[in-house]
Scaffold this active site. Sequence first.
Site, PDB file in Angstrom:
ATOM      1  N   ASP A  28     -10.047   3.375   1.879  1.00  0.00           N
ATOM      2  CA  ASP A  28     -10.229   2.952   3.277  1.00  0.00           C
ATOM      3  C   ASP A  28     -10.916   4.056   4.087  1.00  0.00           C
ATOM      4  O   ASP A  28     -11.850   3.794   4.836  1.00  0.00           O
ATOM      5  CB  ASP A  28      -8.879   2.607   3.923  1.00  0.00           C
ATOM      6  CG  ASP A  28      -8.293   1.307   3.393  1.00  0.00           C
ATOM      7  OD1 ASP A  28      -9.068   0.430   2.967  1.00  0.00           O
ATOM      8  OD2 ASP A  28      -7.053   1.174   3.393  1.00  0.00           O
ATOM      9  N   GLY A  35      -0.844   1.673   9.748  1.00  0.00           N
ATOM     10  CA  GLY A  35      -1.372   2.172   8.485  1.00  0.00           C
ATOM     11  C   GLY A  35      -2.884   2.334   8.520  1.00  0.00           C
ATOM     12  O   GLY A  35      -3.427   3.322   8.017  1.00  0.00           O
ATOM     13  N   LYS A  63       0.800  -1.229   0.000  1.00  0.00           N
ATOM     14  CA  LYS A  63       0.000   0.000   0.000  1.00  0.00           C
ATOM     15  C   LYS A  63       0.837   1.286   0.000  1.00  0.00           C
ATOM     16  O   LYS A  63       0.379   2.318  -0.477  1.00  0.00           O
ATOM     17  CB  LYS A  63      -0.930   0.013   1.218  1.00  0.00           C
ATOM     18  CG  LYS A  63      -2.130  -0.911   1.099  1.00  0.00           C
ATOM     19  CD  LYS A  63      -2.957  -0.801   2.366  1.00  0.00           C
ATOM     20  CE  LYS A  63      -4.332  -1.359   2.185  1.00  0.00           C
ATOM     21  NZ  LYS A  63      -5.228  -0.984   3.283  1.00  0.00           N
ATOM     22  N   GLY A 111      -4.384   2.630  18.251  1.00  0.00           N
ATOM     23  CA  GLY A 111      -3.471   2.098  17.244  1.00  0.00           C
ATOM     24  C   GLY A 111      -2.899   3.221  16.401  1.00  0.00           C
ATOM     25  O   GLY A 111      -3.537   4.278  16.251  1.00  0.00           O
TER      26      GLY A 111
END
Length: 284
Positions: free
Chosen positions: A105, A132, A69, A129
């Site tokens: 996303d 990515g 990605k 978190g």
Amino acid sequence: MIRPAQERLFGVIGQPVGHSLSPIMMNRAFEVCKLPCHYLAMEVTELEGDLEILSKVGFEGLSVTVPYKEDVMRIISNVDADAAFIGSVNTLKRFDNGWEGKNTDWLGVIRALEEVSSLWTGKRALVVGAGGASRAVVFALRKMGMDVTVANRTIERAEVIGRHFSCRVISLEALQDLKTGSWDLIVQTTSVGMRGYDETRSPVPASLFSPKVVAMDIVYTPKWTVFLRDARERGAHIIFGSEMLLYQGAHQFEWWLGIRAPIEAMREALENALEAREVMESNG
Ligand code: ATR
């Protein structure tokens, strides 16, 4: 130049992609829309050369997954500004002068949240978190006008995101001292809770959930992570991990084909595949 004569070709590239659910979801979407299209999962090892081959063979659109990605951005001719800011591309579309890349996303996150409410501006969000996946989530929430805090085990990684996306930062341990009511939305983006990794834990104290909280996980195997179980027990509204997968895929479909994605059929295909997988895994 080779052109497939009877079918239009799409697919996902990554390493590994043997367990990808995207082919099931996308091929179902093509089927219900009666489109002569086909979607394949392809393991790729030489990203640059393989993209050229896929272009020559006539692929029109590709999903890009781990570990490509970020790398793909350096190879393709055109990256959309939002994807460039997030720092990753998960979708490619072939144009005359090469591949164009964008990130769906974050669009998937927005669509999943808008299904729940249209009133997100000014809401307080906690994103757990700093990998990515977190970057796309934080970008989406900031675009929606939320006040975002990022918590991460390695605080330095959270600080990088905090500076880049203008949001607050907190350590994972500090979450233990906070009270219910601190956040309206909590998004879990770490690998904690994932099958075969750290399945019996949640990085978020259950005390942060209440019926006023929306809890979203991006882990989708198992369906009921410890994070989502804790949230359900305290009455929070749940958004399953598969919803982000569904809506990022719907955006890919719409960009490639220019028509509305058949969301319900795609969701059903995805849920059936996930259920079958859970049954298979519980039978050993
Ligand atoms: P992705 O791109 O899928 O988000 P990643 O970049 O590997 O994957 O990020 C994984 C995230 O899960 C990180 O936030 C990581 O925390 P660190 O930055 O401290 O590594 C988090 N994570 C993974 N295992 C964890 C654990 N056991 N406890 C807490 N956080 C964990």
